[in-house]
Scaffold this motif. Sequence first.
Motif, PDB file in Angstrom:
ATOM      1  N   ALA A   1      35.393  62.473  50.541  1.00 13.98           N
ATOM      2  CA  ALA A   1      34.595  62.424  49.317  1.00 13.98           C
ATOM      3  C   ALA A   1      33.178  61.940  49.608  1.00 13.98           C
ATOM      4  O   ALA A   1      32.196  62.490  49.073  1.00 13.98           O
ATOM      5  N   GLU A   2      33.073  60.954  50.467  1.00 18.56           N
ATOM      6  CA  GLU A   2      31.748  60.418  50.807  1.00 18.56           C
ATOM      7  C   GLU A   2      30.902  61.466  51.525  1.00 18.56           C
ATOM      8  O   GLU A   2      29.682  61.536  51.327  1.00 18.56           O
ATOM      9  N   ASP A   3      31.538  62.298  52.330  1.00 13.40           N
ATOM     10  CA  ASP A   3      30.800  63.286  53.108  1.00 13.40           C
ATOM     11  C   ASP A   3      30.100  64.297  52.205  1.00 13.40           C
ATOM     12  O   ASP A   3      29.055  64.842  52.589  1.00 13.40           O
ATOM     13  N   ILE A   4      30.661  64.563  51.034  1.00 17.07           N
ATOM     14  CA  ILE A   4      30.026  65.533  50.132  1.00 17.07           C
ATOM     15  C   ILE A   4      29.497  64.853  48.862  1.00 17.07           C
ATOM     16  O   ILE A   4      29.178  65.535  47.881  1.00 17.07           O
ATOM     17  N   HIS A   5      29.428  63.517  48.888  1.00 15.20           N
ATOM     18  CA  HIS A   5      28.835  62.748  47.788  1.00 15.20           C
ATOM     19  C   HIS A   5      29.542  63.036  46.466  1.00 15.20           C
ATOM     20  O   HIS A   5      28.936  63.414  45.465  1.00 15.20           O
ATOM     21  N   MET A   6      30.852  62.847  46.477  1.00 15.48           N
ATOM     22  CA  MET A   6      31.673  63.081  45.291  1.00 15.48           C
ATOM     23  C   MET A   6      32.733  61.995  45.217  1.00 15.48           C
ATOM     24  O   MET A   6      33.120  61.427  46.243  1.00 15.48           O
ATOM     25  N   SER A   7      33.225  61.724  44.043  1.00 17.27           N
ATOM     26  CA  SER A   7      34.287  60.734  43.917  1.00 17.27           C
ATOM     27  C   SER A   7      35.597  61.316  44.440  1.00 17.27           C
ATOM     28  O   SER A   7      35.798  62.535  44.432  1.00 17.27           O
ATOM     29  N   SER A   8      36.487  60.456  44.906  1.00 15.12           N
ATOM     30  CA  SER A   8      37.779  60.910  45.427  1.00 15.12           C
ATOM     31  C   SER A   8      38.573  61.656  44.369  1.00 15.12           C
ATOM     32  O   SER A   8      39.227  62.669  44.661  1.00 15.12           O
ATOM     33  N   ARG A   9      38.512  61.171  43.149  1.00 19.50           N
ATOM     34  CA  ARG A   9      39.269  61.802  42.063  1.00 19.50           C
ATOM     35  C   ARG A   9      38.774  63.219  41.799  1.00 19.50           C
ATOM     36  O   ARG A   9      39.570  64.157  41.663  1.00 19.50           O
ATOM     37  N   ASN A  10      37.440  63.381  41.719  1.00 20.37           N
ATOM     38  CA  ASN A  10      36.891  64.706  41.462  1.00 20.37           C
ATOM     39  C   ASN A  10      37.159  65.660  42.628  1.00 20.37           C
ATOM     40  O   ASN A  10      37.422  66.857  42.427  1.00 20.37           O
ATOM     41  N   LEU A  11      37.096  65.134  43.851  1.00 22.32           N
ATOM     42  CA  LEU A  11      37.358  65.971  45.021  1.00 22.32           C
ATOM     43  C   LEU A  11      38.799  66.469  45.010  1.00 22.32           C
ATOM     44  O   LEU A  11      39.056  67.657  45.280  1.00 22.32           O
ATOM     45  N   THR A  12      39.742  65.584  44.717  1.00 25.46           N
ATOM     46  CA  THR A  12      41.152  65.966  44.669  1.00 25.46           C
ATOM     47  C   THR A  12      41.379  67.098  43.667  1.00 25.46           C
ATOM     48  O   THR A  12      42.070  68.080  43.957  1.00 25.46           O
ATOM     49  N   ARG A  13      40.778  66.944  42.493  1.00 27.37           N
ATOM     50  CA  ARG A  13      40.930  67.959  41.443  1.00 27.37           C
ATOM     51  C   ARG A  13      40.260  69.265  41.847  1.00 27.37           C
ATOM     52  O   ARG A  13      40.855  70.349  41.714  1.00 27.37           O
ATOM     53  N   LEU A  14      39.040  69.196  42.373  1.00 24.71           N
ATOM     54  CA  LEU A  14      38.277  70.402  42.701  1.00 24.71           C
ATOM     55  C   LEU A  14      38.890  71.153  43.881  1.00 24.71           C
ATOM     56  O   LEU A  14      38.916  72.393  43.890  1.00 24.71           O
ATOM     57  N   PHE A  15      39.392  70.419  44.868  1.00 25.66           N
ATOM     58  CA  PHE A  15      39.985  71.063  46.051  1.00 25.66           C
ATOM     59  C   PHE A  15      41.201  71.900  45.641  1.00 25.66           C
ATOM     60  O   PHE A  15      41.338  73.054  46.054  1.00 25.66           O
ATOM     61  N   LYS A  16      42.079  71.326  44.818  1.00 26.11           N
ATOM     62  CA  LYS A  16      43.280  72.038  44.383  1.00 26.11           C
ATOM     63  C   LYS A  16      42.904  73.252  43.513  1.00 26.11           C
ATOM     64  O   LYS A  16      43.472  74.354  43.668  1.00 26.11           O
ATOM     65  N   LYS A  17      41.928  73.067  42.622  1.00 24.26           N
ATOM     66  CA  LYS A  17      41.506  74.166  41.748  1.00 24.26           C
ATOM     67  C   LYS A  17      40.897  75.308  42.553  1.00 24.26           C
ATOM     68  O   LYS A  17      41.124  76.481  42.252  1.00 24.26           O
ATOM     69  N   THR A  18      40.148  74.971  43.610  1.00 22.92           N
ATOM     70  CA  THR A  18      39.412  75.985  44.371  1.00 22.92           C
ATOM     71  C   THR A  18      40.282  76.714  45.379  1.00 22.92           C
ATOM     72  O   THR A  18      40.183  77.939  45.543  1.00 22.92           O
ATOM     73  N   THR A  19      41.162  75.968  46.070  1.00 23.50           N
ATOM     74  CA  THR A  19      41.947  76.563  47.161  1.00 23.50           C
ATOM     75  C   THR A  19      43.368  76.922  46.761  1.00 23.50           C
ATOM     76  O   THR A  19      44.012  77.764  47.404  1.00 23.50           O
ATOM     77  N   GLY A  20      43.892  76.248  45.733  1.00 27.96           N
ATOM     78  CA  GLY A  20      45.279  76.494  45.329  1.00 27.96           C
ATOM     79  C   GLY A  20      46.276  75.580  46.016  1.00 27.96           C
ATOM     80  O   GLY A  20      47.478  75.657  45.731  1.00 27.96           O
ATOM     81  N   VAL A  21      45.803  74.725  46.934  1.00 33.57           N
ATOM     82  CA  VAL A  21      46.676  73.763  47.606  1.00 33.57           C
ATOM     83  C   VAL A  21      46.018  72.393  47.553  1.00 33.57           C
ATOM     84  O   VAL A  21      44.811  72.276  47.373  1.00 33.57           O
ATOM     85  N   THR A  22      46.830  71.355  47.726  1.00 25.10           N
ATOM     86  CA  THR A  22      46.280  70.000  47.736  1.00 25.10           C
ATOM     87  C   THR A  22      45.639  69.694  49.089  1.00 25.10           C
ATOM     88  O   THR A  22      45.884  70.383  50.096  1.00 25.10           O
ATOM     89  N   ILE A  23      44.832  68.661  49.123  1.00 27.93           N
ATOM     90  CA  ILE A  23      44.203  68.249  50.382  1.00 27.93           C
ATOM     91  C   ILE A  23      45.273  67.862  51.398  1.00 27.93           C
ATOM     92  O   ILE A  23      45.193  68.227  52.575  1.00 27.93           O
TER      93      ILE A  23
END
Length: 325
Positions: free
Chosen positions: A248-270
């Motif tokens: 999350a820090e690497d892309i300047h985003m909160s962990s919560r938002n990254l978790t949600r966005l990653f699953k929405k974008t790729t279809g799988v969890t981190i």
Amino acid sequence: MFTKNPRIKNIIFVIPPKVHLLDINGPAHLFYEAKEYGADIDLHFVSIDNQKEIQSSAGLYFTKLSSFSQFTLTKNDFIFIPGVEFQLLSDPVFIQKSKTFFDWLRVQYNNEVNICSVCTGTFLLAESGILDGNTCTTHWKYLTEFENRFTSVELINNRLFVVDNNLYSSAGVSSGIDLSLYILEQLYGPKFAIDIAKEVVLYFRRGESDPQLSVFLQYRNHLDTRIHDVQDYMIKHLHSSFTLEDLAEDIHMSSRNLTRLFKKTTGVTIGAYHEKLRVDKAIHLLAEGNKVSYVAHLCGLKSTNQLRSLLKKHQNALPTSITSL
């Protein structure tokens, strides 16, 4: 060294109109290198319609081609049929003009000649009828089209190449190179195939059981650069320990938002994506003969037991040679 077969093996490379260059040049170069290393083979290039000159899909011309009909082949010989621009495969004029070639191909098949296709070249094998009742694969993009057109052929999805007696089919482009190395290994042994792979600076060899799309390529068909950056970070740091917060820090985003966005974008969890990366890397490292402890380390795991547990969890995705680990 290897024991030479006293019978010269003819490798016939068929050049259809609008041929894809790498489909033909990749395998041809592998067999050229094999010949340079002492393999007792002859390379021949023929047109599908007896034309002396053929234009490739990229515009490059092949000239001084031979006629396929001049060759009488045996079970020691190989024919390679590459892919072409797809619209050509639906052109009734082209199919009709190729009837004489299809007749010749059926004769070769009945004579137990080894017939290999790369990418959409599988469609040409199917048009000849030699795939009826047999298994094959083709490029992932054209699987549905192939199934609809050739209902008497058993199509195997998501495989780099399929071997069914004297029929060999590969998924496309680089998998034609994988298939060529496999054939060289069957003919002259693994040491010889490894030497050829090294000669062309190809160290990442793939086998028959490998999928067409590695996890390193999967889940990337999106346009979110932030998620691409996260995926790149995970691949680059797979050998080390990192946390969700690091990502999350690497892309300047909160962990919560990254978790949600990653699953929405790729279809799988981190977490699932991380596991898939580790399994894919472990499979290839183990196939190369590396020690289990070394593989565990490069996959960012703390122990060999962790690696065994991970592979057991994903056992359905493992090649037969590794399931007993």
